[in-house]
Design an enzyme around this catalytic site. Structure first.
Site, PDB file in Angstrom:
ATOM      1  N   HIS A  48       0.847  -1.185   0.000  1.00  0.00           N
ATOM      2  CA  HIS A  48       0.000   0.000   0.000  1.00  0.00           C
ATOM      3  C   HIS A  48       0.885   1.238   0.000  1.00  0.00           C
ATOM      4  O   HIS A  48       2.031   1.203   0.467  1.00  0.00           O
ATOM      5  CB  HIS A  48      -0.892   0.028   1.236  1.00  0.00           C
ATOM      6  CG  HIS A  48      -1.993  -0.974   1.220  1.00  0.00           C
ATOM      7  ND1 HIS A  48      -3.153  -0.806   1.934  1.00  0.00           N
ATOM      8  CD2 HIS A  48      -2.123  -2.162   0.577  1.00  0.00           C
ATOM      9  CE1 HIS A  48      -3.951  -1.840   1.744  1.00  0.00           C
ATOM     10  NE2 HIS A  48      -3.338  -2.686   0.926  1.00  0.00           N
ATOM     11  N   GLU A  79       0.927   3.885   1.856  1.00  0.00           N
ATOM     12  CA  GLU A  79       1.423   4.296   3.167  1.00  0.00           C
ATOM     13  C   GLU A  79       2.580   3.426   3.632  1.00  0.00           C
ATOM     14  O   GLU A  79       3.556   3.933   4.188  1.00  0.00           O
ATOM     15  CB  GLU A  79       0.310   4.208   4.227  1.00  0.00           C
ATOM     16  CG  GLU A  79      -0.885   5.066   3.934  1.00  0.00           C
ATOM     17  CD  GLU A  79      -2.006   4.329   3.222  1.00  0.00           C
ATOM     18  OE1 GLU A  79      -3.177   4.590   3.553  1.00  0.00           O
ATOM     19  OE2 GLU A  79      -1.725   3.503   2.338  1.00  0.00           O
ATOM     20  N   CYS A 126      -6.358   2.151   5.707  1.00  0.00           N
ATOM     21  CA  CYS A 126      -7.006   0.911   6.139  1.00  0.00           C
ATOM     22  C   CYS A 126      -6.424   0.502   7.494  1.00  0.00           C
ATOM     23  O   CYS A 126      -5.518   1.144   8.015  1.00  0.00           O
ATOM     24  CB  CYS A 126      -6.774  -0.181   5.094  1.00  0.00           C
ATOM     25  SG  CYS A 126      -5.053  -0.747   5.016  1.00  0.00           S
ATOM     26  N   CYS A 159      -2.573  -0.143   7.396  1.00  0.00           N
ATOM     27  CA  CYS A 159      -1.779   1.080   7.274  1.00  0.00           C
ATOM     28  C   CYS A 159      -1.887   1.944   8.525  1.00  0.00           C
ATOM     29  O   CYS A 159      -0.902   2.524   8.971  1.00  0.00           O
ATOM     30  CB  CYS A 159      -2.195   1.852   6.032  1.00  0.00           C
ATOM     31  SG  CYS A 159      -1.779   0.958   4.515  1.00  0.00           S
TER      32      CYS A 159
END
Length: 154
Positions: free
Chosen positions: A58, A60, A88, A91
């Protein structure tokens, strides 16, 4: 969750939007993240799940890994992370573990957001770190990029 933004927040979120556009080059969901310290970009990342075939790639996570390398510590102190979509649970957990003091995100995520939409990992009082959170910055632009991406796949 606060919606308090500072003058330079808009600038850094626009950088995160540009980073999100890079995910489109390899058919990933266009989400971008930028880690800033003392008014300068320390690290950036965009979704690379498809590119790497890695569920943890992801924006992040990639940006936090790069920031940790840049500062030479897993503690990414005195920073702000700007993300085009509400983080999410994974993260948000990484943000807590990295001790990032402030999170600014664009679009809300009513399906998987962990900064107050579905869960509130960043505000969980039992965790040892709770960053300041400001959501909704440039939310229309951030949401439109995601909507266009998913509309093109239907």
């Amino acid at each position: 969750m606060s919606e308090h933004f500072f003058p330079r927040d808009d600038y850094f979120m626009r950088l995160a939007l540009r980073e999100a556009e890079r995910a489109l080059e390899h058919d990933d969901v266009p989400i971008g993240a930028v880690v800033v310290r003392n008014g300068e970009v320390l690290a950036s990342g965009h979704n690379e799940r498809e590119l790497r075939q890695d569920p943890t790639a992801h924006a992040e996570i990639i940006a936090l890994r790069e920031a940790a390398r840049a500062v030479g510590s897993w503690r990414v102190l005195d920073t702000v992370i700007y993300v085009t979509l509400e983080p999410c649970a994974m993260c948000a957990g990484a943000i807590v573990l990295a001790r990032v003091p402030r999170v600014v995100y664009g679009a809300y995520d009513p399906k998987a957001g962990a900064c107050g939409s579905v869960l509130d990992v960043l505000g969980e009082p039992r965790l040892n770190h709770r960053p300041a959170v400001a959501g909704g910055l440039l939310d229309e632009e951030c949401a439109e990029m995601l909507s266009a991406f998913f509309a093109s796949r239907r």
